[in-house]
Design a protein around this motif. Structure first.
Motif, PDB file in Angstrom:
ATOM      1  N   ILE A 130      47.005  22.856   1.774  1.00 27.21           N
ATOM      2  CA  ILE A 130      45.669  23.281   1.359  1.00 27.21           C
ATOM      3  C   ILE A 130      44.855  22.103   0.809  1.00 27.21           C
ATOM      4  O   ILE A 130      43.834  21.717   1.390  1.00 27.21           O
ATOM      5  CB  ILE A 130      45.743  24.401   0.293  1.00 27.21           C
ATOM      6  CG1 ILE A 130      46.576  25.583   0.803  1.00 27.21           C
ATOM      7  CG2 ILE A 130      44.329  24.843  -0.096  1.00 27.21           C
ATOM      8  CD1 ILE A 130      45.983  26.272   2.007  1.00 27.21           C
ATOM      9  N   LYS A 131      45.303  21.541  -0.295  1.00 27.92           N
ATOM     10  CA  LYS A 131      44.520  20.521  -0.991  1.00 27.92           C
ATOM     11  C   LYS A 131      44.357  19.240  -0.172  1.00 27.92           C
ATOM     12  O   LYS A 131      43.238  18.740  -0.002  1.00 27.92           O
ATOM     13  CB  LYS A 131      45.167  20.182  -2.341  1.00 27.92           C
ATOM     14  CG  LYS A 131      45.115  21.304  -3.351  1.00 27.92           C
ATOM     15  CD  LYS A 131      45.718  20.840  -4.671  1.00 27.92           C
ATOM     16  CE  LYS A 131      45.653  21.933  -5.727  1.00 27.92           C
ATOM     17  NZ  LYS A 131      46.226  21.493  -7.015  1.00 27.92           N
ATOM     18  N   LEU A 132      45.476  18.689   0.320  1.00 27.75           N
ATOM     19  CA  LEU A 132      45.425  17.406   1.014  1.00 27.75           C
ATOM     20  C   LEU A 132      44.578  17.453   2.283  1.00 27.75           C
ATOM     21  O   LEU A 132      43.716  16.583   2.482  1.00 27.75           O
ATOM     22  CB  LEU A 132      46.848  16.913   1.321  1.00 27.75           C
ATOM     23  CG  LEU A 132      46.943  15.530   1.990  1.00 27.75           C
ATOM     24  CD1 LEU A 132      46.314  14.469   1.106  1.00 27.75           C
ATOM     25  CD2 LEU A 132      48.395  15.191   2.291  1.00 27.75           C
ATOM     26  N   PRO A 133      44.766  18.438   3.190  1.00 30.02           N
ATOM     27  CA  PRO A 133      43.929  18.467   4.404  1.00 30.02           C
ATOM     28  C   PRO A 133      42.437  18.573   4.102  1.00 30.02           C
ATOM     29  O   PRO A 133      41.619  17.903   4.731  1.00 30.02           O
ATOM     30  CB  PRO A 133      44.445  19.693   5.162  1.00 30.02           C
ATOM     31  CG  PRO A 133      45.833  19.898   4.664  1.00 30.02           C
ATOM     32  CD  PRO A 133      45.803  19.486   3.230  1.00 30.02           C
ATOM     33  N   ILE A 134      42.090  19.416   3.117  1.00 31.31           N
ATOM     34  CA  ILE A 134      40.677  19.603   2.797  1.00 31.31           C
ATOM     35  C   ILE A 134      40.112  18.338   2.156  1.00 31.31           C
ATOM     36  O   ILE A 134      38.998  17.894   2.491  1.00 31.31           O
ATOM     37  CB  ILE A 134      40.488  20.809   1.864  1.00 31.31           C
ATOM     38  CG1 ILE A 134      40.884  22.094   2.594  1.00 31.31           C
ATOM     39  CG2 ILE A 134      39.050  20.895   1.371  1.00 31.31           C
ATOM     40  CD1 ILE A 134      40.831  23.337   1.724  1.00 31.31           C
ATOM     41  N   ALA A 135      40.859  17.737   1.238  1.00 32.30           N
ATOM     42  CA  ALA A 135      40.385  16.521   0.565  1.00 32.30           C
ATOM     43  C   ALA A 135      40.204  15.391   1.561  1.00 32.30           C
ATOM     44  O   ALA A 135      39.208  14.650   1.507  1.00 32.30           O
ATOM     45  CB  ALA A 135      41.367  16.118  -0.527  1.00 32.30           C
ATOM     46  N   LEU A 136      41.145  15.240   2.483  1.00 31.23           N
ATOM     47  CA  LEU A 136      41.021  14.187   3.495  1.00 31.23           C
ATOM     48  C   LEU A 136      39.826  14.440   4.395  1.00 31.23           C
ATOM     49  O   LEU A 136      39.089  13.514   4.755  1.00 31.23           O
ATOM     50  CB  LEU A 136      42.300  14.110   4.333  1.00 31.23           C
ATOM     51  CG  LEU A 136      43.487  13.393   3.703  1.00 31.23           C
ATOM     52  CD1 LEU A 136      44.690  13.441   4.649  1.00 31.23           C
ATOM     53  CD2 LEU A 136      43.149  11.932   3.388  1.00 31.23           C
ATOM     54  N   ARG A 137      39.653  15.697   4.761  1.00 33.77           N
ATOM     55  CA  ARG A 137      38.522  16.052   5.623  1.00 33.77           C
ATOM     56  C   ARG A 137      37.194  15.709   4.951  1.00 33.77           C
ATOM     57  O   ARG A 137      36.275  15.200   5.578  1.00 33.77           O
ATOM     58  CB  ARG A 137      38.599  17.540   5.962  1.00 33.77           C
ATOM     59  CG  ARG A 137      37.449  18.052   6.822  1.00 33.77           C
ATOM     60  CD  ARG A 137      37.473  17.415   8.187  1.00 33.77           C
ATOM     61  NE  ARG A 137      36.428  17.967   9.037  1.00 33.77           N
ATOM     62  CZ  ARG A 137      36.008  17.409  10.144  1.00 33.77           C
ATOM     63  NH1 ARG A 137      36.526  16.270  10.534  1.00 33.77           N
ATOM     64  NH2 ARG A 137      35.064  17.959  10.873  1.00 33.77           N
ATOM     65  N   LEU A 138      37.103  15.982   3.654  1.00 36.53           N
ATOM     66  CA  LEU A 138      35.867  15.753   2.924  1.00 36.53           C
ATOM     67  C   LEU A 138      35.604  14.267   2.664  1.00 36.53           C
ATOM     68  O   LEU A 138      34.454  13.830   2.632  1.00 36.53           O
ATOM     69  CB  LEU A 138      35.896  16.506   1.585  1.00 36.53           C
ATOM     70  CG  LEU A 138      35.864  18.036   1.662  1.00 36.53           C
ATOM     71  CD1 LEU A 138      36.085  18.642   0.278  1.00 36.53           C
ATOM     72  CD2 LEU A 138      34.539  18.512   2.250  1.00 36.53           C
TER      73      LEU A 138
END
Length: 220
Positions: A130-138
């Motif tokens: 959850i956190k890592l994919p979204i943070a990387l995407r952003l």
């Protein structure tokens, strides 16, 4: 301008690219640790980390390079100029990348984390899925932009005695009296490298978890 001169510029560009890539990778690794410290909520970690980030974001890179280059021998650490340059660039980019990552993680909607907890995800699963994919995407575009900025800023490492692309073009211009073609060629080489990095960044961004397929028509 002869082919020989252009070849010397390309050879010097190898130093520019090599130093930049190592610094970007080392800086990103350090940025992850800095980001984790800032998000820990513990003053023992957040205070020194924020002081570190404030210093390396607030002091010009040229001053940082000169300080590190002269400080290391002063405290008994003798390293080659290229190592001092990589240390300086790595510390500088780590401060910026840490802030980018922190912003990405803080932008993850709390509701998603709560939903993951209700679904029975462990803390590790919530972070990785959850956190890592979204943070990387952003933050990925900002990280790519910072990488390009560091590559261009690597021209400053000439102050510690490294003959990279900018220094080579200066040396050749002073000996051949051909400043315009030499500096134009150096600028072209920088442009090609930065353009290639930008293309690789866009290609990689599309393949991040949760990335939208090209031509999907969705807003970004």
């Amino acid at each position: 301008m002869s082919f020989k001169l252009f070849f010397l510029l390309v050879k010097a560009a190898g130093w520019t690219l090599g130093i930049s890539l190592v610094s970007i990778a080392a800086g990103l690794a350090l940025a992850v640790l800095l980001c984790a410290a800032m998000l820990s909520g513990k003053a023992l970690f957040t205070v020194p980390t924020r002081l570190f980030v404030s210093f390396f974001r607030g002091v010009p890179l040229l001053v940082q390079l000169l300080l590190i280059y002269n400080l290391l021998p002063f405290i008994g650490i003798n390293v080659p100029s290229v190592v001092a340059a990589i240390i300086g660039l790595s510390l500088c980019t780590a401060a910026y990348q840490a802030e980018n990552l922190r912003g990405g993680f803080e932008s993850v909607a709390p509701g998603l984390v709560e939903a993951a907890d209700m679904a029975g995800f462990s803390a590790r699963q919530t972070f990785l899925r959850i956190k890592l994919p979204i943070a990387l995407r952003l933050t990925f575009p900002a990280l790519v932009n910072e990488a390009i900025m560091i590559l261009k800023s690597s021209s400053l490492v000439s102050v510690v005695g490294i003959v990279e692309l900018t220094r080579m073009s200066q040396d050749l211009a002073s000996s051949t009296y051909l400043p315009i073609p030499l500096f134009a060629s150096a600028g072209l080489i920088y442009l090609v490298i930065c353009w290639t990095m930008a293309l690789i960044g866009r290609f990689s961004e599309r393949r991040l978890p949760g990335a939208l397929p090209a031509g999907s028509g969705a807003s970004r």
